[in-house]
Enzyme design. Structure first.
Site, mmCIF file in Angstrom:
data_model
loop_
_atom_site.group_PDB
_atom_site.id
_atom_site.type_symbol
_atom_site.label_atom_id
_atom_site.label_comp_id
_atom_site.label_asym_id
_atom_site.label_seq_id
_atom_site.Cartn_x
_atom_site.Cartn_y
_atom_site.Cartn_z
ATOM 1 N N LEU A 36 39.501 20.892 -16.125
ATOM 2 C CA LEU A 36 39.928 21.965 -17.050
ATOM 3 C C LEU A 36 40.799 21.398 -18.164
ATOM 4 C CD1 LEU A 36 40.608 24.890 -14.527
ATOM 5 C CD2 LEU A 36 38.564 24.470 -15.903
ATOM 6 N N THR A 124 23.789 10.703 -23.871
ATOM 7 C CA THR A 124 23.563 11.359 -25.163
ATOM 8 C C THR A 124 22.676 10.502 -26.055
ATOM 9 O OG1 THR A 124 24.700 11.928 -27.238
ATOM 10 C CG2 THR A 124 25.815 10.371 -25.828
ATOM 11 N N ASP A 125 22.015 11.141 -27.010
ATOM 12 C CA ASP A 125 21.202 10.361 -27.964
ATOM 13 C C ASP A 125 22.074 9.476 -28.855
ATOM 14 O OD1 ASP A 125 22.292 12.323 -29.619
ATOM 15 O OD2 ASP A 125 20.382 12.962 -30.500
ATOM 16 N N GLU A 126 23.398 9.778 -28.906
ATOM 17 C CA GLU A 126 24.274 8.988 -29.784
ATOM 18 C C GLU A 126 24.409 7.545 -29.331
ATOM 19 O OE1 GLU A 126 27.742 10.642 -31.398
ATOM 20 O OE2 GLU A 126 26.906 12.661 -31.508
ATOM 21 N N TYR A 148 33.333 7.694 -29.363
ATOM 22 C CA TYR A 148 32.678 8.564 -28.372
ATOM 23 C C TYR A 148 31.364 7.941 -27.916
ATOM 24 C CZ TYR A 148 29.462 12.217 -26.762
ATOM 25 O OH TYR A 148 28.514 12.929 -26.057
ATOM 26 N N LYS A 152 30.278 6.581 -24.220
ATOM 27 C CA LYS A 152 29.118 7.112 -23.498
ATOM 28 C C LYS A 152 28.110 5.986 -23.208
ATOM 29 C CE LYS A 152 28.238 10.818 -22.520
ATOM 30 N NZ LYS A 152 28.556 11.615 -21.279
ATOM 31 N N ASN A 247 22.373 18.958 -42.014
ATOM 32 C CA ASN A 247 23.570 19.766 -41.741
ATOM 33 C C ASN A 247 23.715 20.907 -42.754
ATOM 34 O OD1 ASN A 247 24.207 18.163 -39.583
ATOM 35 N ND2 ASN A 247 25.751 16.952 -40.664
HETATM 36 P P1 NAD Z 1 32.439 20.004 -23.170
HETATM 37 O O1 NAD Z 1 33.490 19.255 -23.926
HETATM 38 O O2 NAD Z 1 32.138 21.415 -23.535
HETATM 39 O O3 NAD Z 1 32.815 19.999 -21.605
HETATM 40 C C1 NAD Z 1 33.309 18.879 -20.957
HETATM 41 C C2 NAD Z 1 33.818 19.332 -19.596
HETATM 42 O O4 NAD Z 1 34.279 18.173 -18.887
HETATM 43 C C3 NAD Z 1 35.000 20.298 -19.679
HETATM 44 O O5 NAD Z 1 34.828 21.353 -18.760
HETATM 45 C C4 NAD Z 1 36.203 19.444 -19.289
HETATM 46 O O6 NAD Z 1 37.252 20.176 -18.672
HETATM 47 C C5 NAD Z 1 35.560 18.447 -18.326
HETATM 48 N N1 NAD Z 1 36.307 17.196 -18.257
HETATM 49 C C6 NAD Z 1 36.745 16.421 -19.303
HETATM 50 N N2 NAD Z 1 37.451 15.375 -18.830
HETATM 51 C C7 NAD Z 1 37.422 15.467 -17.478
HETATM 52 C C8 NAD Z 1 37.962 14.658 -16.433
HETATM 53 N N3 NAD Z 1 38.699 13.571 -16.703
HETATM 54 N N4 NAD Z 1 37.727 15.031 -15.159
HETATM 55 C C9 NAD Z 1 37.000 16.155 -14.884
HETATM 56 N N5 NAD Z 1 36.503 16.969 -15.819
HETATM 57 C C10 NAD Z 1 36.705 16.620 -17.111
HETATM 58 O O7 NAD Z 1 31.164 19.090 -23.227
HETATM 59 P P2 NAD Z 1 29.613 19.458 -23.377
HETATM 60 O O8 NAD Z 1 29.291 19.610 -24.796
HETATM 61 O O9 NAD Z 1 29.277 20.523 -22.418
HETATM 62 O O10 NAD Z 1 28.971 18.079 -22.882
HETATM 63 C C11 NAD Z 1 28.749 17.840 -21.498
HETATM 64 C C12 NAD Z 1 28.145 16.467 -21.324
HETATM 65 O O11 NAD Z 1 26.919 16.401 -22.061
HETATM 66 C C13 NAD Z 1 29.006 15.324 -21.836
HETATM 67 O O12 NAD Z 1 28.851 14.242 -20.971
HETATM 68 C C14 NAD Z 1 28.424 15.007 -23.208
HETATM 69 O O13 NAD Z 1 28.646 13.659 -23.547
HETATM 70 C C15 NAD Z 1 26.960 15.292 -22.952
HETATM 71 N N6 NAD Z 1 26.172 15.701 -24.131
HETATM 72 C C16 NAD Z 1 26.595 16.717 -24.929
HETATM 73 C C17 NAD Z 1 25.801 17.120 -26.003
HETATM 74 C C18 NAD Z 1 26.228 18.227 -26.940
HETATM 75 O O14 NAD Z 1 25.589 18.405 -27.984
HETATM 76 N N7 NAD Z 1 27.237 19.012 -26.618
HETATM 77 C C19 NAD Z 1 24.586 16.466 -26.239
HETATM 78 C C20 NAD Z 1 24.192 15.416 -25.402
HETATM 79 C C21 NAD Z 1 24.991 15.057 -24.333
HETATM 80 O O1 DAU Z 2 23.831 14.088 -30.508
HETATM 81 C C1 DAU Z 2 24.460 14.524 -29.319
HETATM 82 C C2 DAU Z 2 25.918 14.717 -29.585
HETATM 83 O O2 DAU Z 2 26.025 15.832 -30.434
HETATM 84 C C3 DAU Z 2 26.734 14.907 -28.326
HETATM 85 O O3 DAU Z 2 26.659 13.753 -27.549
HETATM 86 C C4 DAU Z 2 28.183 15.227 -28.668
HETATM 87 O O4 DAU Z 2 28.907 15.535 -27.491
HETATM 88 C C5 DAU Z 2 28.205 16.427 -29.589
HETATM 89 O O5 DAU Z 2 29.535 16.664 -30.007
HETATM 90 C C6 DAU Z 2 27.325 16.203 -30.804
HETATM 91 O O6 DAU Z 2 27.872 15.193 -31.683
HETATM 92 P P1 DAU Z 2 27.864 15.392 -33.277
HETATM 93 O O7 DAU Z 2 28.966 14.606 -33.849
HETATM 94 O O8 DAU Z 2 26.515 15.180 -33.845
HETATM 95 O O9 DAU Z 2 28.194 16.961 -33.316
HETATM 96 P P2 DAU Z 2 29.132 17.837 -34.247
HETATM 97 O O10 DAU Z 2 28.828 19.260 -33.904
HETATM 98 O O11 DAU Z 2 30.555 17.414 -34.212
HETATM 99 O O12 DAU Z 2 28.564 17.532 -35.689
HETATM 100 C C7 DAU Z 2 27.210 17.775 -36.033
HETATM 101 C C8 DAU Z 2 27.006 17.294 -37.454
HETATM 102 O O13 DAU Z 2 27.777 18.143 -38.332
HETATM 103 C C9 DAU Z 2 27.500 15.871 -37.700
HETATM 104 O O14 DAU Z 2 26.638 15.246 -38.632
HETATM 105 C C10 DAU Z 2 28.869 16.076 -38.339
HETATM 106 C C11 DAU Z 2 28.715 17.383 -39.093
HETATM 107 N N1 DAU Z 2 29.962 18.191 -39.225
HETATM 108 C C12 DAU Z 2 30.629 18.494 -38.089
HETATM 109 C C13 DAU Z 2 31.804 19.223 -38.148
HETATM 110 C C14 DAU Z 2 32.584 19.560 -36.894
HETATM 111 C C15 DAU Z 2 30.390 18.614 -40.459
HETATM 112 O O15 DAU Z 2 29.754 18.345 -41.497
HETATM 113 N N2 DAU Z 2 31.559 19.320 -40.537
HETATM 114 C C16 DAU Z 2 32.296 19.625 -39.440
HETATM 115 O O16 DAU Z 2 33.376 20.262 -39.571
#
Ligand code: NAD
Ligand code: DAU
Length: 336
Positions: A36, A124-126, A148, A152, A247
């Protein structure tokens, strides 16, 4: 009944996955293990709390004792827990290294000792870095660019090492940019939707011509479930939406859907090391029977409506959470 531990299940994708698993995978008892942090929200799981097949453990993946206790008797682990926001990793990488890299190592080690049947690592694709043309396949080298993405990638490779070296049955998923309800309002879509609802400016980095492949959270969840049930140990699977967008295109779609003017767009200083384009070849996961089902043109407006109708979910975060307000002020002041 088999036991499944979901780390990070109080966050965005993890909570959707926990709900999906309870509804669609009746063979599993579900335990969410989550520290949390600022991004974790127990309210994301409120509708699951009374279910006899559901349990919540408040714990940190960096805590060896807590992790080892939590994985005892567990058969499957789905490891979502991570620091997930790229901008925060640029601002301060510390927690990304400790949670994403070290925390994943702690999970893998405990799971090896507990002899679990399957460890799904959510990557992640990143990790691939940026691509000008074409799409990444799972055998492409990892070239992460942000702290990040590098954290990952470290976790992704450690998960692979636990398969190669110790035979831990690890499956890795590499998902693309995910959108849906309950996403912390610091990521592009929830930030821009909630800013637009409040008639605040939408800060577009650089020229706004970066490309992301947008994946609906339910398509990401079913992709992970497919890898969990049908994936081959030692293999990675790309999970992408086949839905590339600039974007600035997303930004204009949000404004149009909400009937807000484009004068709310503000071009600001770019994110350092900003990846220009992500794209995934998903044929490996598709060969297991998965495909993304959500149509972006109809799903995005539905997600926008969710934020419009659930202001009590995000308003307190944006106004009262110190973790949100302090970071947001520091980060966006630098870009003004
Ligand atoms: P999020 O930030 O919404 O959630 C992360 C969760 O992990 C939270 O509930 C947080 O409390 C928990 N957490 C963080 N540190 C922790 C720790 N030390 N111990 C236990 N719990 C912990 O993230 P999300 O967007 O749901 O992403 C989830 C996973 O999917 C991540 O591994 C992220 O890298 C991956 N991912 C996300 C995206 C995206 O677009 N959001 C895309 C590809 C992969
Ligand atoms: O590709 C998967 C990843 O996507 C996940 O692994 C990450 O957890 C998730 O955060 C996301 O990463 P991005 O950096 O691509 O996501 P974000 O939503 O932060 O940004 C998406 C795009 O928008 C990126 O090119 C940056 C741009 N952006 C983002 C924010 C927050 C802006 O232009 N302005 C902004 O204020």
């Amino acid at each position: 009944m088999k036991k499944m531990l979901i780390t990070g299940g109080a966050g965005f994708i993890g909570s959707h996955f926990a709900r999906y698993a309870l509804r669609h995978l009746p063979q599993f008892q579900i335990t969410v293990f989550d520290a949390l942090t600022y991004a974790g929200n127990r309210a994301n799981l409120s509708d699951l709390e009374g279910d006899p097949r559901f349990k919540f453990i408040h714990g940190d993946v960096r805590d060896k004792a807590a992790v080892s206790e939590a994985v005892q008797g567990t058969h499957y682990v789905v490891h979502f827990a991570a620091e997930s926001h790229v901008d925060r990793s640029i601002h301060n990488p510390d927690a990304f290294v400790t949670t994403d890299v070290y925390g994943t190592y702690v999970m893998l080690e405990a799971c090896l000792k507990a002899k679990i049947e399957r460890f799904v690592h959510i990557s992640t694709d990143e990790v691939y870095g940026t691509i000008e043309q074409g799409a990444f396949t799972e055998t492409d080298p990892l070239h992460p660019n942000s702290p990040y993405a590098s954290s990952k990638a470290g976790a992704d490779l450690m998960a692979r090492a636990y398969f190669q070296t110790y035979g831990l049955p690890v499956v890795i998923t590499r998902g693309s940019n995910t959108y849906g309800s309950h996403q912390y309002p610091e990521k592009l879509i929830p930030l821009f939707v909630t800013n637009a609802l409040e008639d605040k400016l939408l800060p577009v980095y650089g020229d706004g011509h970066q490309v992301r492949d947008w994946l609906h959270v339910m398509d990401h969840v079913t992709g992970i479930a497919t890898a969990l049930l049908k994936g081959e140990p030692g293999q990675a699977y790309n999970v992408g939406g086949d839905n590339e967008r600039l974007n600035i295109e997303i930004t204009k779609m949000i404004l149009k859907t909400l009937g807000k003017p484009e004068s709310l767009i503000r071009y600001v200083t770019d994110r350092p090391g900003h990846d220009r384009r992500y794209a995934l070849d998903t044929s490996k996961l598709r060969a297991l029977g998965w495909q993304p089902k959500m149509d972006f043109e109809t799903a995005l407006p539905e997600v926008i409506r969710w934020y419009a109708q659930n202001q009590d979910w995000w308003q307190p975060i944006k106004t009262q959470h110190e973790a949100y307000t302090a970071f947001s002020k520091a980060w966006y002041e630098e870009r003004a």
